[in-house]
Design a protein around this motif. Structure first.
Motif, PDB file in Angstrom:
ATOM      1  N   ASP A   1       0.816  -1.204   0.000  1.00  0.00           N
ATOM      2  CA  ASP A   1       0.000   0.000   0.000  1.00  0.00           C
ATOM      3  C   ASP A   1       0.859   1.267   0.000  1.00  0.00           C
ATOM      4  N   ILE A   2       2.190   1.099  -0.001  1.00  0.00           N
ATOM      5  CA  ILE A   2       3.113   2.237   0.012  1.00  0.00           C
ATOM      6  C   ILE A   2       3.644   2.439  -1.398  1.00  0.00           C
ATOM      7  N   PRO A   3       3.201   3.465  -2.111  1.00  0.00           N
ATOM      8  CA  PRO A   3       3.590   3.639  -3.519  1.00  0.00           C
ATOM      9  C   PRO A   3       5.095   3.665  -3.736  1.00  0.00           C
ATOM     10  N   GLU A   4       5.823   4.313  -2.844  1.00  0.00           N
ATOM     11  CA  GLU A   4       7.274   4.398  -3.021  1.00  0.00           C
ATOM     12  C   GLU A   4       7.916   3.017  -2.932  1.00  0.00           C
ATOM     13  N   ALA A   5       7.456   2.220  -1.988  1.00  0.00           N
ATOM     14  CA  ALA A   5       8.010   0.877  -1.833  1.00  0.00           C
ATOM     15  C   ALA A   5       7.679   0.013  -3.043  1.00  0.00           C
ATOM     16  N   VAL A   6       6.447   0.120  -3.534  1.00  0.00           N
ATOM     17  CA  VAL A   6       6.041  -0.661  -4.704  1.00  0.00           C
ATOM     18  C   VAL A   6       6.875  -0.272  -5.923  1.00  0.00           C
ATOM     19  N   GLU A   7       7.106   1.025  -6.099  1.00  0.00           N
ATOM     20  CA  GLU A   7       7.902   1.488  -7.236  1.00  0.00           C
ATOM     21  C   GLU A   7       9.326   0.943  -7.155  1.00  0.00           C
TER      22      GLU A   7
ATOM     23  N   PHE B   1       9.733  -6.382 -16.318  1.00  0.00           N
ATOM     24  CA  PHE B   1       8.543  -5.680 -16.786  1.00  0.00           C
ATOM     25  C   PHE B   1       8.270  -4.402 -16.000  1.00  0.00           C
ATOM     26  N   LYS B   2       9.111  -4.120 -15.013  1.00  0.00           N
ATOM     27  CA  LYS B   2       9.010  -2.905 -14.208  1.00  0.00           C
ATOM     28  C   LYS B   2       7.657  -2.778 -13.505  1.00  0.00           C
ATOM     29  N   ARG B   3       7.189  -3.886 -12.988  1.00  0.00           N
ATOM     30  CA  ARG B   3       6.009  -3.859 -12.141  1.00  0.00           C
ATOM     31  C   ARG B   3       6.094  -4.979 -11.124  1.00  0.00           C
ATOM     32  N   VAL B   4       5.335  -4.835 -10.067  1.00  0.00           N
ATOM     33  CA  VAL B   4       5.244  -5.881  -9.051  1.00  0.00           C
ATOM     34  C   VAL B   4       4.282  -6.960  -9.538  1.00  0.00           C
TER      35      VAL B   4
END
Length: 674
Positions: free
Chosen positions: A622-628, A636-639
């Protein structure tokens, strides 16, 4: 049985209607020890066979209960059809033991089902017409009247209406019955003393004619006059009416024959907007009325009963498990809605006049395509999956219960619906399937047709949510609790697995095992800070439990079965804070490698799947910075999403993966590419 606080009753379940559906349900309830009473309006069984076609799924249901053998040799019912256009039903699954369709007179089926129910201890009371239902104080009072006017009262914990399209139970309990009134009608009769050509959905300028010679020399004729409006009937048509319609369509006179049985049916299409109302439930034509095209009505009803029996028996034993009965609605109502849709389409193709000829030509061309034949054949045979758990198109969009809210990871998988049914009639155990990758895998396997065992360690609410999500989508599942890594864990797990499978399928066969459950160490934990207790816990849950789960599952696993073990991308790159966890996953990969060789003679494949960083609903996602930051590790540059991994696992569980075993499948989204 009901708890001591429940008011005393004459019986646990009152079934109204002693047709095939009610009798199958009665027998199933008695196998669980449930006190069962069947009330039937007719004083004796019917002598005419209105339905005679059994499809693949129904044959399997009958075989699982030992009924198939009692019926004796059943003749092949021929290729089948879709709206009168030839369709070989073996296309549904050429390898299925009962591919195609089979002929069994309804009189024979009813006799065998009645014999079974009575042998098991069901009570059958004939000559009773139900006149009232009263749901009160934890039981239902049923009042019925004999032909001589005597009133009879029976109290039961539950009542099931299996009393046909003109259901008294449905009317008395106040069920909504939404849908369409009839627009077309077909007359049929069994006639002795005539000699007409055999006809299979033969279209003439004025109508449709069917003729089939029975072994006793009589002929069943069916006739529809194009454009004729259905009549309001209180009984069967007169023979003169059939003779006139037959002459108009074929030009032949059958008036010199003797009618042994007369009947009319139309294309009325209605379905109850819910199958349960308090302590009253519906099954078979009491829950849905449809034109009997291709024998689907009988099969649909028998499958209703097969689904309800185990659920209702468990509810009788467990007063707090109303979810079991809500689940019956969630599973069977979408199947009924889907079947009614396909029957309406067939009715148009079958009974439509000259205006549908071009449409029939198009369908004929489409049926030349193998995927189309397979899809329609699976739909008719009961081997496919319904579109969704939505209400029928002609009824208010209501559902029996409110579906639980899904997590982000769950939503990613539920968006990908599948009607392929590649795992129909198979069973699957997914450990740790109350959330994350396990939940997504359980949902995906169920959507392909598997009956899924949802294992959980402690969070029953989450496991029940997984089951509800599966049932909402028309699938089947049940939960089993066992805390892995504790003494007796595998024994506890398989007690629940075997009991659940036996109740639902009549056997303990397991086809697919997914070892997904696992324990982890906190992020940032240095290797020197791992305690012996933590190390032992990781190996107990992640390595020891999967080994002994596979060992314990081997007697249950069918030849050609599938074992998929969830590993981790951490076995392929260094992350010192996860060294102990990675060691356990390395053990999983060795488990896959060596068991793959060991089980190859049985055609069982064993593979490991290694996810990378995957959104499992944890707070960190839920933390955008951590996910990025995590996304940058993937090519693929995604989780990853739980559904990404679930799709890989599901592929390995299908027949398409039969030539893959002992493999390590990187499902990390390219994280291991560097």
């Amino acid at each position: 049985m009901p708890s001591t606080s429940t008011p005393p009753t004459d019986t646990d379940v009152v079934i109204v209607g002693a047709g095939p559906v009610g009798l199958l349900l009665a027998g199933d309830l008695r196998t669980h020890g449930v006190r069962t009473t069947v009330l039937e309006r007719l004083g004796a069984p019917m002598t005419e066979s209105r339905a005679s076609t059994l499809h693949a799924r129904t044959m399997t249901v009958l075989e699982e209960r030992g009924i198939r053998e009692r019926l004796g040799e059943l003749p092949d019912g021929g290729p089948g059809h879709f709206g009168g256009i030839r369709l070989d039903l073996t296309a549904a699954d050429p390898g299925h033991r009962y591919a195609g369709q089979w002929k069994c007179p309804q009189t024979r089926l009813e006799a065998v089902l009645q014999e079974r129910a009575l042998e098991l201890g069901a009570r059958l009371r004939r000559g009773l017409r139900v006149v009232s239902l009263t749901d009160r104080d934890g039981h239902v009072l049923v009042e019925a009247v004999r032909e001589d006017g005597e009133r009879v009262r029976v109290t039961g914990a539950f009542v099931v209406g299996c009393d046909g399209g003109d259901s008294t139970v449905r009317r008395l309990a106040g069920f909504d019955f939404a849908g369409r009134a009839a627009t077309r009608e077909m007359l049929r009769a069994d006639v002795a003393g005539i000699d007409v050509p055999a006809r299979r959905f033969e279209r003439h300028p004025d109508g449709l004619a069917v003729a089939h010679r029975w072994p006793d020399g009589s002929t069943r004729v069916m006739v529809h006059v194009f454009g004729a409006d259905p009549k309001e009937r209180t009984g069967p048509p007169a023979f003169d009416e059939v003779v006139t319609a037959w002459a108009k369509v074929t030009g032949e006179d059958i008036g010199h024959g003797t009618a042994r049985w007369l009947n009319a049916f139309d294309d009325t299409s209605r379905q109850a907007t819910r199958y349960r109302k308090g302590r009253v439930l519906l099954a078979g034509d009491a829950a849905h009325v449809q034109m009997p095209v291709g024998g689907q009505a009988l099969n649909l009803g028998l499958q209703d009963a097969a689904e309800l029996g185990g659920r209702l028996a468990e509810r009788v034993r467990s007063p707090d498990r109303d979810d079991l009965l809500d689940g019956y609605d969630l599973v069977r109502r979408p199947v009924g809605a889907h079947t009614l849709d396909n029957i309406r389409a067939q009715s148009l193709l079958l009974l439509g006049g000259p205006e549908v000829e071009q449409l029939r030509d198009v369908f004929g061309e489409l049926l030349g395509l193998a995927p189309v034949r397979r899809h329609l054949a699976r739909m008719i045979s009961g081997l496919g999956r319904p579109r969704s758990a939505a209400a029928p198109h002609d009824s208010p969009a209501t559902t029996a219960t409110t579906a639980p809210t899904t997590t982000t990871a769950t939503t990613a998988t539920t968006d990908r619906s599948s009607t392929m049914g590649r795992l129909t009639d198979r069973t699957a155990l997914v450990t740790g399937s109350s959330r994350g990758i396990g939940r997504a895998t359980a949902q995906r396997l169920a959507r392909e047709g598997a009956l899924v065992i949802v294992h959980y360690a402690s969070d029953q609410a989450a496991a029940d949510e997984t089951v509800a999500l599966i049932e909402r989508d028309g699938g089947r599942a049940f939960p089993v609790r066992a805390r892995l890594g504790a003494p007796g864990d595998v024994h506890e797990l398989f007690l629940g697995v075997e009991q659940g499978l036996k109740e639902r399928t009549g056997e303990t066969r397991l086809d697919i095992l997914v070892n997904n459950a696992g324990a982890t160490t906190p992020a940032g934990l240095a290797p020197e800070d791992v305690t012996p207790e933590e190390f032992d816990r990781l190996f107990a849950v992640n390595a020891k439990a999967p080994f002994f789960i596979v060992q314990r599952a081997l007697p249950l696993l069918s030849d050609g079965g599938r074992i998929i073990n969830i590993s981790s991308g951490l076995t392929r790159f260094a992350s010192p804070d996860q060294v102990a966890y990675a060691m356990t996953k390395g053990a999983i990969e060795q488990l896959s490698l060596h068991f793959a060789r060991h089980l190859a003679p049985r055609g069982i494949t064993v593979n490991s799947v290694a996810p990378g960083i995957t959104d499992n609903g944890s707070a960190v996602f839920d933390i955008p910075e951590a996910v990025e930051q995590m996304a940058q590790l993937s090519a693929f540059k995604r989780v990853g999403k739980a559904g990404d991994v679930a799709d890989v696992v599901t592929f390995l569980a299908t027949d398409e993966a039969r030539w893959i075993t002992g493999s390590f499948v990187d499902a990390s989204g390219g994280t291991l590419l560097g």
